[in-house]
Motif scaffolding. Structure first.
Motif, mmCIF file in Angstrom:
data_model
loop_
_atom_site.group_PDB
_atom_site.id
_atom_site.type_symbol
_atom_site.label_atom_id
_atom_site.label_comp_id
_atom_site.label_asym_id
_atom_site.label_seq_id
_atom_site.Cartn_x
_atom_site.Cartn_y
_atom_site.Cartn_z
ATOM 1 N N GLU A 112 0.872 -1.101 0.112
ATOM 2 C CA GLU A 112 0.181 0.042 -0.011
ATOM 3 C C GLU A 112 0.892 1.173 -0.109
ATOM 4 O O GLU A 112 0.542 2.166 -0.626
ATOM 5 C CB GLU A 112 -0.958 -0.025 1.185
ATOM 6 N N HIS A 113 2.085 1.210 0.591
ATOM 7 C CA HIS A 113 2.897 2.582 0.681
ATOM 8 C C HIS A 113 3.292 2.998 -0.720
ATOM 9 O O HIS A 113 3.321 4.211 -0.931
ATOM 10 C CB HIS A 113 4.060 2.330 1.552
ATOM 11 N N GLU A 114 3.465 1.610 -1.716
ATOM 12 C CA GLU A 114 3.759 2.162 -2.985
ATOM 13 C C GLU A 114 2.783 2.751 -3.627
ATOM 14 O O GLU A 114 2.942 3.708 -4.399
ATOM 15 C CB GLU A 114 4.509 1.136 -3.462
ATOM 16 N N LEU A 115 1.676 2.201 -3.598
ATOM 17 C CA LEU A 115 0.379 2.603 -4.157
ATOM 18 C C LEU A 115 -0.139 3.926 -3.862
ATOM 19 O O LEU A 115 -0.147 4.711 -4.697
ATOM 20 C CB LEU A 115 -0.863 1.670 -3.901
ATOM 21 N N THR A 185 -4.488 8.717 3.557
ATOM 22 C CA THR A 185 -4.782 7.049 3.301
ATOM 23 C C THR A 185 -4.980 6.677 1.749
ATOM 24 O O THR A 185 -5.332 7.842 1.015
ATOM 25 C CB THR A 185 -5.614 6.534 4.124
ATOM 26 N N LEU A 186 -4.998 5.502 1.307
ATOM 27 C CA LEU A 186 -5.217 5.267 -0.008
ATOM 28 C C LEU A 186 -6.597 5.511 -0.266
ATOM 29 O O LEU A 186 -7.170 6.355 -1.357
ATOM 30 C CB LEU A 186 -4.784 3.986 -0.278
ATOM 31 N N GLU A 187 -7.643 5.334 0.805
ATOM 32 C CA GLU A 187 -9.072 5.567 0.519
ATOM 33 C C GLU A 187 -9.222 6.926 0.409
ATOM 34 O O GLU A 187 -10.140 7.607 -0.718
ATOM 35 C CB GLU A 187 -9.934 4.976 1.620
ATOM 36 N N ALA A 188 -8.757 7.940 1.224
ATOM 37 C CA ALA A 188 -8.862 9.313 1.156
ATOM 38 C C ALA A 188 -8.156 10.028 -0.131
ATOM 39 O O ALA A 188 -8.874 11.066 -0.537
ATOM 40 C CB ALA A 188 -8.402 9.879 2.354
ATOM 41 N N THR A 189 -7.293 9.432 -0.742
ATOM 42 C CA THR A 189 -6.631 9.823 -1.803
ATOM 43 C C THR A 189 -7.559 9.637 -2.983
ATOM 44 O O THR A 189 -7.746 10.209 -3.878
ATOM 45 C CB THR A 189 -5.444 9.531 -1.799
ATOM 46 N N PHE A 190 -7.992 8.288 -3.094
ATOM 47 C CA PHE A 190 -9.052 7.921 -4.254
ATOM 48 C C PHE A 190 -10.181 8.839 -4.221
ATOM 49 O O PHE A 190 -10.841 9.189 -5.214
ATOM 50 C CB PHE A 190 -9.602 6.642 -3.894
ATOM 51 N N ALA A 191 -10.719 9.322 -2.867
ATOM 52 C CA ALA A 191 -11.888 10.079 -2.702
ATOM 53 C C ALA A 191 -11.716 11.599 -3.269
ATOM 54 O O ALA A 191 -12.499 12.286 -3.611
ATOM 55 C CB ALA A 191 -12.348 10.103 -1.278
ATOM 56 N N ARG A 192 -10.436 12.093 -3.562
ATOM 57 C CA ARG A 192 -10.078 13.346 -4.025
ATOM 58 C C ARG A 192 -10.487 13.403 -5.790
ATOM 59 O O ARG A 192 -10.729 14.450 -6.053
ATOM 60 C CB ARG A 192 -8.661 13.717 -3.770
#
Length: 423
Positions: A112-115, A185-192
């Motif tokens: 996840e850190h890479e993604l 987080t990845l979820e928060a970044t997707f939500a942008r």
């Protein structure tokens, strides 16, 4: 007695399908005026009505500058994400992880850190294109326009229409980070991403198609237009089966097949699917144009559509077109990325869905399988399906590639079926 009708004054009432659709929640217009000026307008129920005026601003950005920034963003998606290659401590490519984001659709097992690092970079570019390039400026009108647009886009689940002379990858653009400064987080970044937040379509034509209403079919007519050599190791065969189930499915594999059927006045399809290579070719001195190539490799482009369909303006050809072909090659101000889509819409298509980037075949086949299956049920609109798939692949597969698919028109298009209520 033999009757010959020489006038039909009711055409003006029968041929107005544009009056039968619901307006979007948010409509944002970017008109290119003389001298390269860009005028922005905004309306809809998601923004407050202003007393005696409207949401409008003349921007300081220039069209070439905006197109160049959009081309850079698309190129960075390919460079940073599609071509992402993990390396060891010595900078050597890991042999067991060759371009993992391109060779598999499901990235849930990837670190996840890479993604997060890569997706955060893409989100930063999407935010910068929208607010630091297109809508930059310190004058009062531009500043107020930015404030109102930020507020509207911060809502969830809007139906957004970008009615624009600028063809940009709208679902790949982003809102700002959480101002509280909390750990991303990845979820928060997707939500942008706008494609995660809203249903989105790009338009720009006025009265693109006027014709009589088309009755709903009992058995939909669809087509698979493909290069048989593309995507053999993907789920492309399952997509073909999904297209053929319960439909009248036409399969085309050559340019001659396309010319034969697109030149037919009686062509009647509800879903037209392309699974093939796409590239930009020189059209000097005009911008490069997108062409599609089926198995025989002969280019099929927007000019071909115009040549074949111009004499069939009032035909029954009203499909949704899914162009699952890579938009690779030259991009930017010297490229007319939307010409093929515009010609399809001008000559009957209700909307065109396709990727803004060179899409990996593994993901493209997964996306097509989900979209085709849902659309042929006749229960949801293309805009809702595209929005749900963007969120679906982000949540389940941990992939942002669903945001790279964009609708040119067609947000409210649905496959109406006479037996839909019985399913």
């Amino acid at each position: 007695m033999t009757t010959r009708v020489v006038q039909d004054p009711s055409d003006g009432f029968r041929f107005l399908p544009h009056l039968q659709t619901e307006p979007p929640d948010l409509r944002v217009s970017f008109d290119v005026l003389g001298g390269g000026r860009i005028r922005a307008r905004m309306s809809g129920t998601s923004v407050p009505a202003l007393k005696g005026t409207e949401h409008k601003a003349d921007l300081s950005a220039q069209p070439d500058e905006v197109h160049s920034a959009a081309a850079r963003l698309c190129a960075r998606w390919k460079e940073l994400f599609v071509n992402f290659q993990p390396v060891d401590d010595h900078g050597r490519a890991l042999r067991d992880r060759r371009r993992p984001y391109a060779t598999a659709a499901d990235l849930s097992a990837e670190p996840e850190h890479e993604l997060l690092r890569v997706v955060d970079d893409l989100a930063r570019g999407g935010e910068s294109l929208l607010f630091n390039t297109l809508l930059r400026g310190d004058d009062v009108r531009t500043e107020m326009f930015r404030i109102y647009l930020r507020s509207a886009l911060s809502q969830e689940g809007l139906r957004v229409r970008f009615d624009s002379d600028l063809h940009l990858p709208w679902p790949m653009l982003c809102t700002a980070k959480d101002p509280t400064g909390s750990t991303a987080t990845l979820e928060a970044t997707f939500a942008r991403f706008l494609g995660h937040q809203h249903q989105i379509e790009h338009t720009g034509d006025a009265y693109a198609w006027i014709g009589p209403p088309v009755p709903a079919p009992q058995q939909p007519a669809v087509s698979l237009n493909h290069d048989v050599r593309v995507g053999r190791a993907t789920r492309a065969d399952e997509v073909a089966k999904a297209l053929a189930e319960g439909t009248e499915c036409t399969v085309r594999t050559t340019y001659e097949d396309l010319v034969r059927d697109f030149g037919n006045a009686d062509l009647d399809e509800q879903l037209t699917y392309f699974w093939c290579h796409g590239e930009f070719i020189s059209n000097e001195p005009e911008p490069h144009v997108l062409v599609l190539r089926l198995t025989d490799g002969t280019p099929f482009d927007g000019h071909t559509v115009r040549e074949l369909r111009s004499c069939h303006r009032h035909s029954r050809f009203r499909p949704l077109v899914l162009l699952n072909a890579c938009h690779s090659g030259i991009t930017g101000a010297s490229t007319d990325r939307s010409f093929l889509g515009r010609m399809l819409i001008e000559h009957g298509a209700q909307g065109v869905l396709g990727p803004h980037i060179a899409m990996p075949q593994a993901f493209a086949a997964e996306y097509a399988l989900e979209f085709v299956t849902r659309y042929l049920r006749g229960q949801e609109t293309a805009g809702r399906i595209a929005h749900e798939l963007a969120r679906h692949f982000a949540a389940l597969y941990r992939s942002p590639l669903g945001f790279a698919y964009g609708l040119h028109g067609g947000m409210d298009t649905r496959l109406d079926r006479t037996n839909r209520g019985e399913e």
